[in-house]
Structures are given as C-alpha cells and as structure tokens.
Design an enzyme around this catalytic site. Sequence first.
Site, PDB file in Angstrom:
ATOM      1  N   ASP A 337       0.881  -1.161   0.000  1.00 45.13           N
ATOM      2  CA  ASP A 337       0.000   0.000   0.000  1.00 45.13           C
ATOM      3  C   ASP A 337       0.927   1.221   0.000  1.00 45.13           C
ATOM      4  OD1 ASP A 337      -2.336   1.626   0.410  1.00 45.13           O
ATOM      5  OD2 ASP A 337      -1.682   1.825   2.484  1.00 45.13           O
ATOM      6  N   ASP A 532      -1.211  -0.966   6.382  1.00 50.21           N
ATOM      7  CA  ASP A 532      -1.281  -0.426   7.740  1.00 50.21           C
ATOM      8  C   ASP A 532      -2.107  -1.307   8.663  1.00 50.21           C
ATOM      9  OD1 ASP A 532      -3.897   0.032   7.075  1.00 50.21           O
ATOM     10  OD2 ASP A 532      -3.694   2.198   6.913  1.00 50.21           O
ATOM     11  N   ASP A 536      -6.469  -1.981   5.211  1.00 46.57           N
ATOM     12  CA  ASP A 536      -6.066  -3.039   4.280  1.00 46.57           C
ATOM     13  C   ASP A 536      -6.261  -4.436   4.845  1.00 46.57           C
ATOM     14  OD1 ASP A 536      -5.117  -1.261   2.208  1.00 46.57           O
ATOM     15  OD2 ASP A 536      -3.435  -0.804   3.514  1.00 46.57           O
TER      16      ASP A 536
END
Length: 641
Positions: A337, A532, A536
């Site tokens: 991410d 995180d 996610d």
Amino acid sequence: MNNLTRKQRKMLYRILAAAALLIAVKLLPNLFPVPRWTAIPLYLISYLIIGWDVLWKAVRNILNGQVFDENFLMALATVGAFATGEYAEAVFVMLFYQTGELFQDYAVGKSRQSIAALMDIRPDTANLELEDGSLEEVDPEDVEVGSIIVVRPGERVPLDGEVAEGVSALDTAALTGESAPRDVGPGDAVISGCVNQSGLLRVKVTKPCEESTVSKILDLVENAGEKKAASENFITRFARYYTPCVVIAATALFLLPTIALALLPASAQPAFLAGTDWTGWLHRALIFLVISCPCALVISVPLSFFGGIGGASKCGILVKGSNYLETLARTETVVFDKTGTLTQGSFTVTALHPAPGVTEDALLEAAALAESWSSHPISLSLRRAWGKDLDPGRVTDVEEIAGHGVIAKVDGKAVSAGNRRLMEKEGVQWEPCDLPGTIVHVTVEERYAGHILISDLPKPEAKTLVEGLKAAGVKTTVMLTGDTEAAAKAVARELGIDEVHAQLLPADKVERVERLLAQKSSPGAALAFVGDGINDAPVLTRADIGIAMGALGSDAAIEAADVVLMDDNPAKIAAAMRISRKTLRIVKQNIWFALGVKGAVLLLGAFGVATMWEAVFADVGVAFIAILNAMRCLHVEEFNP
C-alpha cells in the site's frame, strides 16, 4: 554456573559424580589388585547416577504406549552393553548422552531469552488513583476503563490509555526495537509495555487489561509455536516412523547373522560372518541404536524457527508462527500500500488551482470545511493548510463516500471535495493537473471551483527497503494505491518499484492481489502484502502472508496480519525477509548435516567399522553441532535497520 537453572545444575552435579566414579573404577585395578567382578557394582552405581531418569522415562513411556523414542533407544543400547560385559562403554554412552542433553537444554534456554525478555513488558501491578487522591497498588486486571493510574519515572505503563496530566518521554524499545524515546503529553495515547523515562504521568485507562496492546502481543508470541512450519511437520512425521524402523533394522542386524551362525555350518557361512559370534553382532546392533537417535533433528529444527522468531522480536518484528517465517522466506512478490507504508502519510498542500472567479482562500476554505468532520490524512492536511479555526456549525449533512470523497452543506451551500470519480459521479466537468500528487477537486453548488494539489513524500527508509528486498531475493515489487496515477508513478520511480496500479478502491486492491496470486511463477512462491493493517485488513488476509506496518497499538493490525512491525520503519520488512531466509537456510543445513552424518555412521556401524565412540558422536555430537548452528538464528545485529 550462575547462568544454569536449578535443574541444569543438578544434572551437571550428576554428570561430574558419575564421571568421577567411572574414572576411579578405571584406575582401581592399577592401584589395588582386586578381582574384575568387584568393579561391576561400581560401574552399575555410576550408570544409575547418570542414567536412572532415562531408564524411568523409557519404562513410563512404554507403559503409556509410547515405545519408540530416544529414551527407549538409549536404555536398550546401554542395558545391552551391560549384558555383553561392556560396562565402561555403557556408562560412557549414557554419560555423553546426558552431557549432550544438558548442552541442548542450555541452548534452548538461551534461545528463549529474547522471548522471555519480551514477556517482561507486562507489569505485575498498576498504581490506581482513588477518589481521595491516594494511590493503591493493584493487579492491572482489576483496573476498570476510565480509571486514572499513575506511572512514575522508571515504571512500565501497565495499561493502554491517554495522558491526563504530565509530560514525559517513553522508551518503546521492547515493542518496536527502536532506542529513540517518544515524547508524550496531555491528550496523547500511551501503550502498555513502554517505560516511562522522565516525568510523572497520570493516565486515563482506555482499554481493559485483556485487550491491551501488551496482552495481545504476548498472546501472539506465546501461541507462535503452535503454528508449525512444513519443515517442522516433516521432522515430526519423520521421527514417528524413523525410530521404529531403526529398532527393527537393529533387531534384524542382530538376529539374522546370529541365526545364520547357529544354523549354517562354517563352510556354508558367508564371508562377512567369518570370525564373528552373536555378541559381536549384538554390539553392532547396539551401536546402530545409539547412532539412530533422532534428537539432532527433533530439537534443532524447531529451535531454529524459535530462534528466528525470537531474533526477529528483538527488532520489533512479531511473527505469528514458524509457518509464516517459512512462507516469508519463499516470498518472490511484495505488494505495498502507498500511503503510510512507503510514504510518510503526512500530506501537505503544495498548490492551489482555483477556477476563474474563485479565490485561493475561498477554494481552500470550502474544502477544509467540507472535510472538517473526516479524520483522513488528506482532510487533516486541508485543515492545517487553512490554519484558522473552523466553525463546525457551518457544516451540515456530511456524507463521506469511500474511495470518492466528501459531500456536505457549507453555509447552506452544497460542497463536494474529492477525486475525479466524485466529479464524474456528480456530472461535473473537472480540470486535469499534470503535477504529481493527490488532487482534491472542489465544487460549490454543482459548479467547479478548482482543485488542490496535496503531496505525500516517500519515507527516507523506503528506497533502502526496496533495495534490501531485491538483495534478499524478491523478484517483483508492486504498489497499489487509491491515489492518482501521476502521484503513484512519481513515488514508484523515486523508490524503484517495478509495478504500479493506481486509483484503486479497497475492493479493487483485493482483485488486483488475486490476479498477482494467479501469476505466481511456481506453487511454492509466495506473495506478501504490506499495509497499515486497518484499511487493508481484507488484502492482508488474502495474501500468502500479510505484513502490518506501524502497528503499535493497532488491534486490527495484530489480528489481520501474519507478521507485525511495531513501528513505521519500512526497512524492517527487508530485515524480516533476511531473518526468515537465514532461518530456513539453517534449518536445511541441520537436516542434511544430521541425516548425512547419521547415514554414513549407520553404514559403518552395520559393517562393524564404527565403534561406540563414533556412535556417540553421531548422536550427541551431531545434535550439539546442529543446536549451535540453530542458535545463529538469534544473532540479528546485522539485520538492525
């Protein structure tokens, strides 16, 4: 001696006593002319001093239906040696076996020290502030949410909470592996397990003891051993079938030649039986049994994984089980991410592009008010850029649309602030921007008011992370983000990311990971996702291995991820990868070394070439060398970011 446990000291005293008595028995005929049979009781006493517990365990396990283990093999071999008159050899074998067990126990204890140190992060007491202002020392489990606790300098924070009064610096090294202290003051969150370094803190408890960060971490570490790697499962199955097979082979090695010697005339006997008798073949069978003890594999392989998990914990990297450590070692693709993982997650307004007839202040004020109820980093950056107090009473009918933006009424006027998807949804013609960064488009009363450019800089360690992953053997790095393509590609170019997929909704990230999983080069290759751990969580769960970053205090991260990094340093991902690959390499070394040496000495023993001394080395010596090799997993100084 002080480093030994009480049990280990008792074993050391037994070894020394048995060795001293054995030496005395061997020297006795040289000092006094006594009959040979008088030494037998002394040999027996020496043998019982050092081996009574092995004999008892063997008998107890047989009564419980667990016949084939190393205690049975050692008891059978040494009792057989006594039966054939090899008294000194029987004591020597048991003596070396128990010496090896002592070293193994000591090695296991040393490898547990990093885990034991982590267990010390849970304080036994909390200073509860009573209604009259006095303090009472209580069990943290008895403290209710909303209570005030006092943490003095030098004490550990016993429960998660929020600073009500006081300013201090917290040592988070036990949780994050980082030595730099963290400054806290009124309103700041504090995490259980940290050490208060300077000022007195009054902390309002926000979570019960069983839900605190330290409790979740300790539960994670304590249960890590239950999730075994494929290598551990293989060794467990191998030992289950291996031991009875070698007992059968040793029995055949004794019985078949003995029967042949008894039934065949000397002229018809094979050449390898010439000059032998049944006692010689019994001795070979006993040597065969000593060699075949599988303790080198049964102990060193789990110890390697345990050491790897313990070594990683020193760096603030929590691995939920050895199966995840093994999967991490097979990772070929790492998916990231962007926001908060590769970038600082601290957005800054870098440009204002108002539409004709709209001032920059009007554009920024409208966006800041519309986003005033959101806790998203972009919303926070807009409010910081405005820099003035915002009256929440001016904003009504707020609607946050995931992956799009915010719709609200500001001073009674409809205001929208979000990405191009929100503009397209509302049918508003928006203006593109070629500058890299996140673009927030703004409309007022369905008329385009302009756009605001917000940039999120890469973390200083992010480039080192990507280079470290490549050096560790990762073939492909991928970045998934809901940000604009221009901003995503700019970050990817700077960091050296191989693939970029931008403007993705949360559901799109799961779909993209599914495609990447289908494209793996081989069934054994693994895909890791780094996020995180909160937004996610679905992707972390779907990947072969999920890695949560910056998870200090994040319940969602600890629950969703397989590997948890307790701070925001992305370089630790490469460190975790190297630790896992080193651990798996050591596991394979131990397996091949133990099997190779044992196989060679077994053949030599079957042909009468290997003596009981080689047999002892093939058992105790190989186990000791394998354990020393396994303990290298604990040395992680070279991996510290």
